[in-house]
Structure formats: C-alpha cells, structure tokens
Design an enzyme around this catalytic site. Sequence first.
Site, PDB file in Angstrom:
ATOM      1  N   LYS A  70       0.802  -1.278  -0.002  1.00  0.00           N
ATOM      2  CA  LYS A  70       0.185  -0.054  -0.031  1.00  0.00           C
ATOM      3  C   LYS A  70       0.987   1.337   0.010  1.00  0.00           C
ATOM      4  O   LYS A  70       0.409   2.243  -0.617  1.00  0.00           O
ATOM      5  CB  LYS A  70      -1.049   0.008   1.133  1.00  0.00           C
ATOM      6  CG  LYS A  70      -1.961  -0.973   1.113  1.00  0.00           C
ATOM      7  CD  LYS A  70      -2.875  -1.076   2.407  1.00  0.00           C
ATOM      8  CE  LYS A  70      -4.136  -1.826   2.174  1.00  0.00           C
ATOM      9  NZ  LYS A  70      -5.203  -1.863   3.064  1.00  0.00           N
ATOM     10  N   ASP A 106     -10.150   2.072   1.689  1.00  0.00           N
ATOM     11  CA  ASP A 106     -10.065   1.890   3.217  1.00  0.00           C
ATOM     12  C   ASP A 106     -10.576   2.771   4.150  1.00  0.00           C
ATOM     13  O   ASP A 106     -11.297   2.565   4.857  1.00  0.00           O
ATOM     14  CB  ASP A 106      -8.960   1.242   3.372  1.00  0.00           C
ATOM     15  CG  ASP A 106      -8.335   0.096   2.794  1.00  0.00           C
ATOM     16  OD1 ASP A 106      -9.187  -0.860   2.615  1.00  0.00           O
ATOM     17  OD2 ASP A 106      -7.124  -0.052   2.752  1.00  0.00           O
ATOM     18  N   GLY A 129      -1.062  -1.609  15.288  1.00  0.00           N
ATOM     19  CA  GLY A 129      -0.489  -1.591  13.851  1.00  0.00           C
ATOM     20  C   GLY A 129      -0.146  -0.188  13.500  1.00  0.00           C
ATOM     21  O   GLY A 129      -0.547   0.805  13.984  1.00  0.00           O
ATOM     22  N   GLY A 131       1.080   0.082   9.768  1.00  0.00           N
ATOM     23  CA  GLY A 131       1.314   0.064   8.335  1.00  0.00           C
ATOM     24  C   GLY A 131       0.105   1.007   7.865  1.00  0.00           C
ATOM     25  O   GLY A 131      -0.734   1.645   8.213  1.00  0.00           O
ATOM     26  N   GLY A 132      -0.119   0.552   6.300  1.00  0.00           N
ATOM     27  CA  GLY A 132      -0.979   1.403   5.496  1.00  0.00           C
ATOM     28  C   GLY A 132      -2.170   1.474   5.952  1.00  0.00           C
ATOM     29  O   GLY A 132      -2.995   2.245   5.806  1.00  0.00           O
ATOM     30  N   MET A 133      -2.807   0.213   6.311  1.00  0.00           N
ATOM     31  CA  MET A 133      -4.344   0.172   6.747  1.00  0.00           C
ATOM     32  C   MET A 133      -4.331   0.749   8.069  1.00  0.00           C
ATOM     33  O   MET A 133      -5.211   1.430   8.415  1.00  0.00           O
ATOM     34  CB  MET A 133      -4.572  -1.462   6.748  1.00  0.00           C
ATOM     35  CG  MET A 133      -6.124  -1.594   7.067  1.00  0.00           C
ATOM     36  SD  MET A 133      -7.063  -1.023   5.791  1.00  0.00           S
ATOM     37  CE  MET A 133      -8.743  -1.219   6.578  1.00  0.00           C
TER      38      MET A 133
END
Length: 280
Positions: A70, A106, A129, A131-133
Amino acid sequence: MKPPIGRDTRLCMSLSARPGNAGSMLHNRLYELLELDYVYKSFSTTDLAGAIGGIRALGIRGCAVSMPFKEAVIPLIDALEPSASAIDSVNTIVNDDGTLTGYNTDFTAVRDLLVQRAIDTALPFVVRGSGGMAKAVVAALRHCGFDYGTVVARNEAAGRALARQYGYTWEPDVPARDAALLVNVTPLGMAGADAEALAFDEAHISACQVAFDVVAQPAVTPFLRAADQAGKTVISGAEVIVLQAVEQFVLYTGIRPSPERIHDAALFAHGPQVAERLRA
C-alpha cells in the site's frame, strides 16, 4: 446477460501478499448482476514495479492493493487522490488511458462503518498496527471525532509518526489500562501462520465495549470470536472489505450498485453473517 469474455472485456485485479477469493467473487458477482463486460482476478507478485508497469502497459482498468504494497506503490504511479495523499497509503489504482491514480477506499469504508454502527466518539481506543491500513483506520477515527487514543506498534518510528500526525499517543505494546474500543490492524488472527493468534488478551477484551478487527480472512478471527462470546459489539474486516470494494467498483465502472445488489454480492462472497451485518 453478462457478455462472454472477449477482446473488449475490461480487466480489474488485485495485488496482495496473500491473495484470496472473496474480492474476486464480490466484484465478479456485481459484474454479473449488472451485466458488465468486466472480469476480476487476484494476483501476488515479487516484482511490484513490473506488476504496476503491466497495469499501465496492458490497459488494466483498476487494481486493488493490499498488504504489503500500500505504501510501496506510491512512487510507481502518477497521481494521488486526496484520500490517499493525506495518509500516504494507496489501496486502489485507477488506470485512465495509461495515467495511474491512487485512492484509498479503506479510509472511506472504516469511516462509514464507525458512523453506521454509531460508535461513541468519546470512547478511548487502542489501534494495534502502524502500516498502510493502520493509517487509514487512525485517519478515519480522527475524522469521526475520536479524541483519545493510542497507537500500538513495535516499529517505534512508524508508530510515533502515525500517532503524532493525528494527535494521539504511541506505545510499544498494548497498555495495561483498559480501552473501550480495540482495533486490530496487524496480521494476528489472519488465515495462515497467525491464524490462532489473539490480537488482544482476554482481560482487554473483557474490559472493552467494541472490538474491531480489520483482518478479513477469516471473517471471524479469534479476537472477534472472543469478543462476541463476551457480548461486545464487533465489527469485522469482512465488512470493511465489502464497503471498500464497492467504492472500488464505482471507481472502475462509474456505476453505484443498489443496496440490494451489494447485499447479494456480499452474501455470495462472504456469507450471511457479513451480509446481514452490513444491512443492519
């Protein structure tokens, strides 16, 4: 009737480290219901630059982007729509005659689920988390008006940066204090090596009000199963993936499916539990 696959059929695709069938099933079901001359196929790759070059060279209409690509796709495309540029994360690429533009559906899906499920913005949260999400989730929480939250990430630089950007705190591990809203944005509980892992321990689950797991495969992770058994409100990654996929479908085709067709496609791809939660 949907036209047979031929030379004029438009191809859409996905890129993921762990390709699944649900996205292909949902998109292809919508193409069938709306009689569109499209086909959708999931892929993985060890050559991201080559894959993105193929999208451009072959005229592939659109591409869904999942972990771990991502952020890595950003230098390989031509432009970012605001939903992606604001959080430096792309989950959708649209190809307009060789110009590749990145979007982030998202963010839209998470925002809409928080609103639809009427999650109280006064609840303190923990997002696990970075990251991208996780960027999409934290941006959506801030957009919806959540003021008190912690980003938990082992990667200190990424975790601190994400928390600082949206005015939250960072910690390297889940804090001892309770949080009313728990959000997992890691592979813990995902089908594969981490399938039996619990994203949050039983004490935190017992103390929370809402459990939100962005993992989509399986639709019910160990974290969500434990939360559901404890009587908590649960939101699944499968719900996120349906809503974000519908927004991708609109970007690719220019057509917004009716709620009835979305329900049909969600039922076909994910089963009755996910479809009925989205309808509620």
